[in-house]
Design a protein around this motif. Structure first.
Motif, mmCIF file in Angstrom:
data_model
loop_
_atom_site.group_PDB
_atom_site.id
_atom_site.type_symbol
_atom_site.label_atom_id
_atom_site.label_comp_id
_atom_site.label_asym_id
_atom_site.label_seq_id
_atom_site.Cartn_x
_atom_site.Cartn_y
_atom_site.Cartn_z
ATOM 1 N N GLN A 85 0.827 -1.201 0.000
ATOM 2 C CA GLN A 85 0.000 0.000 0.000
ATOM 3 C C GLN A 85 0.862 1.252 0.000
ATOM 4 N N ARG A 86 0.245 2.356 -0.434
ATOM 5 C CA ARG A 86 0.896 3.670 -0.503
ATOM 6 C C ARG A 86 2.066 3.692 -1.493
ATOM 7 N N GLN A 87 1.936 2.861 -2.545
ATOM 8 C CA GLN A 87 2.943 2.822 -3.606
ATOM 9 C C GLN A 87 2.321 3.131 -4.971
ATOM 10 N N GLY A 88 1.058 3.568 -4.976
ATOM 11 C CA GLY A 88 0.402 3.923 -6.232
ATOM 12 C C GLY A 88 -0.284 2.778 -6.946
ATOM 13 N N SER A 91 -4.083 3.389 -7.370
ATOM 14 C CA SER A 91 -4.287 4.406 -8.409
ATOM 15 C C SER A 91 -4.110 3.814 -9.797
ATOM 16 N N LEU A 92 -3.098 2.995 -9.959
ATOM 17 C CA LEU A 92 -2.862 2.339 -11.244
ATOM 18 C C LEU A 92 -4.026 1.417 -11.609
ATOM 19 N N ARG A 95 -7.033 3.675 -12.633
ATOM 20 C CA ARG A 95 -6.860 4.295 -13.960
ATOM 21 C C ARG A 95 -7.039 3.265 -15.076
ATOM 22 N N ARG A 120 -9.157 12.705 -7.577
ATOM 23 C CA ARG A 120 -7.948 12.777 -8.426
ATOM 24 C C ARG A 120 -8.124 12.020 -9.744
#
Length: 169
Positions: A85-88, A91-92, A95, A120
């Motif tokens: 976690q908290r490595q993007g 989000s990836l 997207r 975001r």
């Protein structure tokens, strides 16, 4: 990091990612119940041949006034193993998942989530498009993203998730 569609042999690893991320089985059980429903999308994040993240999209409907051919998905859940976690990765996954939903002809996606995270990606409060959640949640936590501009222009009502979600609690 590779983002790809879930394969049948990924089912147990996906289950374990959801259990580890949420520290309970509810979301893993939900994914298991939804997996066989048409028009669902399940993607995994793979690093060094290990599934470290997962995202799932399933159909929702709007009760109210909307175009009869409107296709909307609900994003839930998105999970990443705690050590990743908290490595993007989330989000990836979001997207790439949204791109695939748009490519597949879906016009919008809703999410019930953290109001500081999802904007975001372009999500806005669903109330700005005259939609509300069937669940009693804070207005700012129920968001939507139009994948097709203007798709929700003449739409209003209540977004209803599949009945499998009511078993998630």
């Amino acid at each position: 990091m590779d983002i790809r569609t879930e394969k049948p042999e990924d089912v147990e690893a996906v289950r374990q990612v959801n259990i580890a991320a949420f520290e309970r089985e509810n979301e893993a059980n939900l994914v298991d119940r939804l997996r066989e429903i048409p028009s669902t999308f399940s993607f995994v994040a793979v690093q060094s041949d290990r599934i470290v993240g997962h995202i799932f999209f399933s159909p929702v409907v709007v009760e109210g006034k909307c175009s009869s051919n409107l296709s909307i998905l609900g994003l839930a859940p998105v999970a990443v193993l705690p050590d990743y976690q908290r490595q993007g990765i989330a989000s990836l996954l979001i997207r790439e998942g949204l791109k695939e939903c748009a490519r597949s002809g879906f016009q919008a996606v809703v999410v019930l989530g953290h109001p500081d995270f999802y904007p975001r990606f372009g999500f806005i409060p669903a109330s700005k498009k005259s939609l509300k959640c069937e669940y009693d949640v804070p207005d700012e936590a129920f968001m939507l993203l139009e994948l097709e501009s203007g798709a929700l222009q003449d739409c209003s009502g209540t977004v209803k998730y599949r009945s499998e979600f009511s078993l998630c609690e």
